[in-house]
Write a protein that holds these residues in place. Structure first.
Motif, PDB file in Angstrom:
ATOM      1  N   SER A 203       2.607   1.636  -3.446  1.00  0.00           N
ATOM      2  CA  SER A 203       1.644   2.084  -4.450  1.00  0.00           C
ATOM      3  C   SER A 203       1.184   3.747  -4.275  1.00  0.00           C
ATOM      4  CB  SER A 203       0.097   1.311  -4.076  1.00  0.00           C
ATOM      5  OG  SER A 203       0.438  -0.011  -4.384  1.00  0.00           O
ATOM      6  N   ARG A 204       1.474   4.141  -2.936  1.00  0.00           N
ATOM      7  CA  ARG A 204       1.145   5.523  -2.817  1.00  0.00           C
ATOM      8  C   ARG A 204       2.356   6.363  -3.361  1.00  0.00           C
ATOM      9  NH1 ARG A 204      -1.509   5.823   2.259  1.00  0.00           N
ATOM     10  NH2 ARG A 204       0.610   5.596   3.255  1.00  0.00           N
TER      11      ARG A 204
ATOM     12  N   ALA B  90      -4.700   9.902  -8.629  1.00  0.00           N
ATOM     13  CA  ALA B  90      -3.362  10.575  -8.627  1.00  0.00           C
ATOM     14  C   ALA B  90      -2.298  10.156  -7.703  1.00  0.00           C
ATOM     15  CB  ALA B  90      -3.630  12.231  -8.550  1.00  0.00           C
ATOM     16  N   THR B  91      -2.933   9.858  -6.803  1.00  0.00           N
ATOM     17  CA  THR B  91      -2.068   9.486  -5.711  1.00  0.00           C
ATOM     18  C   THR B  91      -2.005   7.914  -5.029  1.00  0.00           C
ATOM     19  OG1 THR B  91      -3.876   9.628  -3.892  1.00  0.00           O
ATOM     20  CG2 THR B  91      -2.553  11.589  -4.461  1.00  0.00           C
ATOM     21  N   THR B  92      -2.730   7.080  -5.743  1.00  0.00           N
ATOM     22  CA  THR B  92      -3.060   5.779  -5.127  1.00  0.00           C
ATOM     23  C   THR B  92      -3.085   4.786  -6.288  1.00  0.00           C
ATOM     24  OG1 THR B  92      -4.139   6.526  -3.246  1.00  0.00           O
ATOM     25  CG2 THR B  92      -4.283   4.353  -3.358  1.00  0.00           C
ATOM     26  N   GLU B  93      -2.345   3.720  -6.474  1.00  0.00           N
ATOM     27  CA  GLU B  93      -2.282   2.886  -7.500  1.00  0.00           C
ATOM     28  C   GLU B  93      -3.222   1.626  -7.005  1.00  0.00           C
ATOM     29  OE1 GLU B  93       1.894   2.324  -8.511  1.00  0.00           O
ATOM     30  OE2 GLU B  93       1.097   1.913 -10.562  1.00  0.00           O
TER      31      GLU B  93
ATOM     32  N   ARG C 265       4.737   8.533  -1.884  1.00  0.00           N
ATOM     33  CA  ARG C 265       4.796   9.902  -1.923  1.00  0.00           C
ATOM     34  C   ARG C 265       5.742  10.362  -0.659  1.00  0.00           C
ATOM     35  NH1 ARG C 265       0.399  13.706  -3.958  1.00  0.00           N
ATOM     36  NH2 ARG C 265       0.682  12.819  -5.980  1.00  0.00           N
TER      37      ARG C 265
ATOM     38  N   ALA D  92       0.881  -1.312   0.104  1.00  0.00           N
ATOM     39  CA  ALA D  92       0.110   0.012   0.095  1.00  0.00           C
ATOM     40  C   ALA D  92       0.870   1.365   0.027  1.00  0.00           C
ATOM     41  CB  ALA D  92      -1.201  -0.044   1.199  1.00  0.00           C
TER      42      ALA D  92
END
Lengths: 76, 741
Positions: free
Chosen positions: A26-27, B537-540, A29, A23
């Motif tokens: 995947s983010r 935009a932020t999470t696959e 950031r 998870a």
């Protein structure tokens, strides 16, 4: 399989940890996100000679030229 | 990054796997598709994905709504607007509903578009009052999901990342077909996991297996009885789990005792010791997974076969444990498609009319109704339409009704992203049914054989041209998001727009109240606290919080709350509550061979992709496979054109000799037609020449009793030469040693 054995509890913990890392990856950031992605990258990458996913058709693909696609679409 | 190129994160819908990919866009169009940068999706891309930009740029793509102006199938069309088309479609559909009842409207959809249909098709149908929705998932994963519920109330997904052993039942994932599954299996093997393969062919998976069981085609169910005999007799099952969490073990044991290994060896053609070794490996090297396989979905013993898979998983203690078979449930943060579908608004009297539900109820409303209360108890809602397969009409019964041979007439037939003539059994009956319709509407990208018979062909967008929220068919709790990469060409529109416009044309705009697809997605993801735009935009991947052995808190979603080895639901429907094995009917000497079909070729998905030059160059003609001995006996040679014939029909194909094929077995490729061939009724772009659905029988001996789906893994047939006596093609050895796909 005993549902209360130490090994079983460990496997449940590891399973949850992997999902949490996926998870985060995947983010991608925050710093922790990126660390998770890097860790997963290292865990899953294979040396080229053992990498069964290598495929010339995929690896050498460079896509299409937009003008080429335009011409193709016009039937030229 | 190349100059002038921007990227988007997308989900490829070139097949039904939905690989996470990156699209590269230049000058407003996608010029390249490559695999995701996320390591959990590394290399999840195949040849069909990379060629997609060209496939959708094909000059023959349908770009504007077309209305039939000649006789049905005459190939005469006029271009109309969407507004004109939908106004006429709405009034003609309403006329059919008024005259024959709402059940006279049937819809068929396929994976390309059902996964982007969002449940809206069912939602509109449920409000109109028709239960007659059919799909290829009736014999591919959807039916598996429905039948899995009979045993433990959900459809599990194997934990490939942590498993220690994998069983493939006839399934053969490859680098360019079921690509992520291939990756998972190979990765597991590299970690040391064992692989057991059941397959009549020496497939590429069989070559990598620790144990390969070359069983007779269609005997998977008998093989699993053999495994259970060993596992139960030798006490290799999870006794604690069986005692606490199952019902019907003693009755199961009695049924299993009817299958001593000698009998199983005779039924399957495999060595008893090898059967026993595989069973022991399955039971003692766990946690083991039996991933979903389309092979068990397509047999006369399909229900029993799927039930036996479920029973093996359960009694060996592999349910909902790491490395085993995960019962994930819905993602609580997303409004799932089963909710969107609003099955509760369809009156019970209309549900009872669902075609096929009286004789073959397993995946119909009738067959699944007993799970409504248990599913609410465990998963929080009454209807769980897993893989869209749990509330379907039976395809064969629907086509019979369309042809005027059912309990009532079906007079309007819509299909979206689907080529029904080639996608179900008994093409002659489907054709008869389509020619008997008052209204046929197709939503398509290309003029398929089925679309050629429509009143309207409406231009469909592609996965490059729309956003997408993918909830993994309700099967898993992960949710993924896809960005729109480019504008659709011409007047191409999404399934969302199709259903919204149709609802409006029927005077029921409030059924689909959202203005845009993005608005609709915002509604679906609102519980996350984010908008769709923010999420994409932020999470696959949006994961649900992982939990294991959830049944300890909730029980299983079955009437008893336990794993039903003896199914109370099947018993209540009047069927044998225990699995059983039906042997082949008596053979006709005129058809000495057995054929199987349903096989995907790497360059194609189902009946699609034949229009893409790069893909056709890889597979220019349909090919059947025989081994050399069988070919010699049949008097045919490698490379020549042959006919495959049975009591239902005949197709043409080129013969390829493959020594990886067993004696007397014919591999028939699925879904062949040629877009370059003449269109229209009587021609159908070569479908009459090549389509395997002409050989797929759906008479009683070739239907699964509980589901009514066809047996296409072992159909008697013969192969005859189509060459003149002087056409003496040589038998070529070049590919003799290759495994078969």
């Amino acid at each position: 399989m005993s549902g209360n054995s130490r090994g079983f509890m460990q496997s449940e913990f590891m399973g949850k940890l992997m999902v949490a890392m996926a998870a985060r990856s995947s983010r991608n950031r925050s710093l922790l996100d990126r660390l998770c992605r890097r860790a997963l990258n290292r865990l899953t990458a294979l040396p080229p000679e053992e990498d069964f996913m290598r495929d010339p058709l995929i690896d050498n693909d460079e896509g299409f030229d937009p003008e080429e696609l335009d011409r193709y679409q016009r039937g030229e | 990054m190349r100059e002038g190129v921007t990227t988007k994160r997308a989900l490829c819908a070139s097949c039904d796997i939905a690989c996470s990919v990156v699209t590269e866009i230049k000058n407003g169009r996608v010029v390249r598709v490559r695999s995701s940068d996320n390591p959990i999706f590394r290399d999840h891309i195949c040849m069909k994905g990379i060629v997609a930009p060209k496939g959708f740029a094909n000059p023959n793509r349908i770009l504007h709504p077309l209305k039939r102006v000649g006789e049905r199938g005459s190939g005469k069309w006029e271009q109309v607007t969407w507004d004109e088309a939908m106004a006429d479609i709405g009034s003609r559909l309403q006329a059919v509903v008024d005259r024959y009842g709402p059940e006279a409207w049937a819809v068929s959809t396929s994976q390309w578009n059902t996964s982007t249909d969002h449940g809206l098709g069912r939602r509109v149908m449920n409000h109109v009052g028709s239960p007659n929705w059919i799909s290829g998932v009736a014999l591919c994963a959807g039916n598996t999901a429905a039948v899995n519920r009979f045993t433990y109330g959900w459809f599990p997904f194997g934990d490939f990342n942590n498993t220690r052993c994998i069983v493939l039942m006839g399934h053969n994932p490859r680098r360019h077909s079921w690509t992520p599954i291939y990756n998972y299996i190979r990765s597991a093997q590299q970690r040391g996991a064992k692989l057991i393969v059941m397959d009549p062919r020496r497939s590429s998976s069989a070559e990598r297996a620790d144990i390969w069981l070359p069983l007779k085609v269609g005997s998977d169910t008998a093989m699993m009885f053999g495994w259970l005999k060993v596992i139960i007799d030798e006490g290799l099952y999870d006794k604690e789990f069986v005692a606490e969490w199952t019902v019907g073990f003693d009755e199961l044991r009695q049924r299993v005792d009817e299958y001593p290994l000698e009998r199983v060896a005779e039924l399957t053609g495999c060595d008893p010791e090898m059967i026993a070794s595989a069973a022991r490996l399955y039971a003692t090297h766990g946690p083991t997974i039996i991933p979903w396989t389309p092979i068990t979905d397509m047999q006369r013993n399909s229900t029993s076969g799927i039930r036996l898979q479920s029973i093996l998983r359960a009694i060996c203690g592999y349910l909902d444990v790491p490395g085993g078979e995960l019962l994930q449930g819905f993602n609580p943060d997303i409004i799932n498609e089963s909710e969107i579908e609003m099955h509760h608004v369809l009156p019970e009297a209309q549900k009872a009319k669902q075609l096929g539900s009286q004789d073959h109820p397993a995946f119909t409303y009738r067959g699944q109704s007993a799970f409504r209360e248990p599913t609410r108890r465990v998963y929080g809602q009454e209807y769980a339409n897993l893989v869209m397969g749990c509330h379907m009409a039976t395809p064969s019964a629907t086509f019979q009704a369309m042809a005027g041979e059912g309990p009532y007439p079906v007079k309007a037939f819509f299909f979206l992203g689907n080529n029904p003539l080639l996608s179900y059994a008994n093409m002659p009956m489907i054709l008869k049914g389509m020619m008997n319709q008052e209204l046929i509407v197709a939503h398509e990208q290309f003029m398929t054989p089925s679309a050629q018979l429509a009143d309207y062909v409406l231009p469909a967008d592609s996965w490059l041209e729309r956003p997408w929220l993918h909830d993994m068919f309700g099967w898993m709790s992960t949710v993924r998001f896809s960005e729109k990469s480019m504008d659709p060409p011409g007047d191409c529109r999404s399934t969302f727009q199709f259903w919204k416009l149709l609802a409006g044309a029927l005077g029921q705009s409030d059924i689909v109240p959202w203005d845009t697809l993005e608005d609709f997605y915002d509604y679906r993801v609102a519980r996350t606290g984010m908008s769709f735009a923010d999420l994409v935009a932020t999470t696959e991947v949006h994961f649900a919080k992982p939990e294991f052995r959830k049944y300890e808190k909730t029980g299983f979603a079955t009437p008893s709350g336990k794993v039903e080895l003896k199914s109370s639901v099947l018993e209540g429907l009047g069927f044998d509550p225990l699995p059983y094995f039906r042997e082949d009917p008596p053979r006709d000497d005129a058809y000495p061979l057995m054929m199987f079909t349903g096989v995907r070729e790497d360059g194609f998905f189902q009946t699609g992709h034949r229009h893409i030059p790069e893909m056709r160059a890889r597979h220019p003609e349909p090919e059947i496979y025989l081994n050399e001995k069988t070919a010699r006996t049949a008097g045919v040679r490698d490379g020549e054109w042959v006919a495959v014939e049975n009591q239902l029909g005949r197709i043409k194909a080129k013969l390829a000799i493959r020594d990886a094929m067993p004696d007397d077995l014919v591999r028939v490729p699925h879904g062949w037609w040629k877009p370059e061939m003449p269109q229209g009724h009587g021609q159908l772009s070569g479908a009459h020449d090549y389509a395997d659905s002409q050989l797929c029988r759906d008479d009683d001996d070739f239907l699964d009793r509980e589901q009514g789906i066809p047996h296409i893994k072992g159909i008697p047939c013969r192969v005859v030469s189509l060459m003149s006596p002087s056409g003496d093609a040589e038998i070529v050895d070049a590919s003799l040693l290759e495994p078969v796909e």
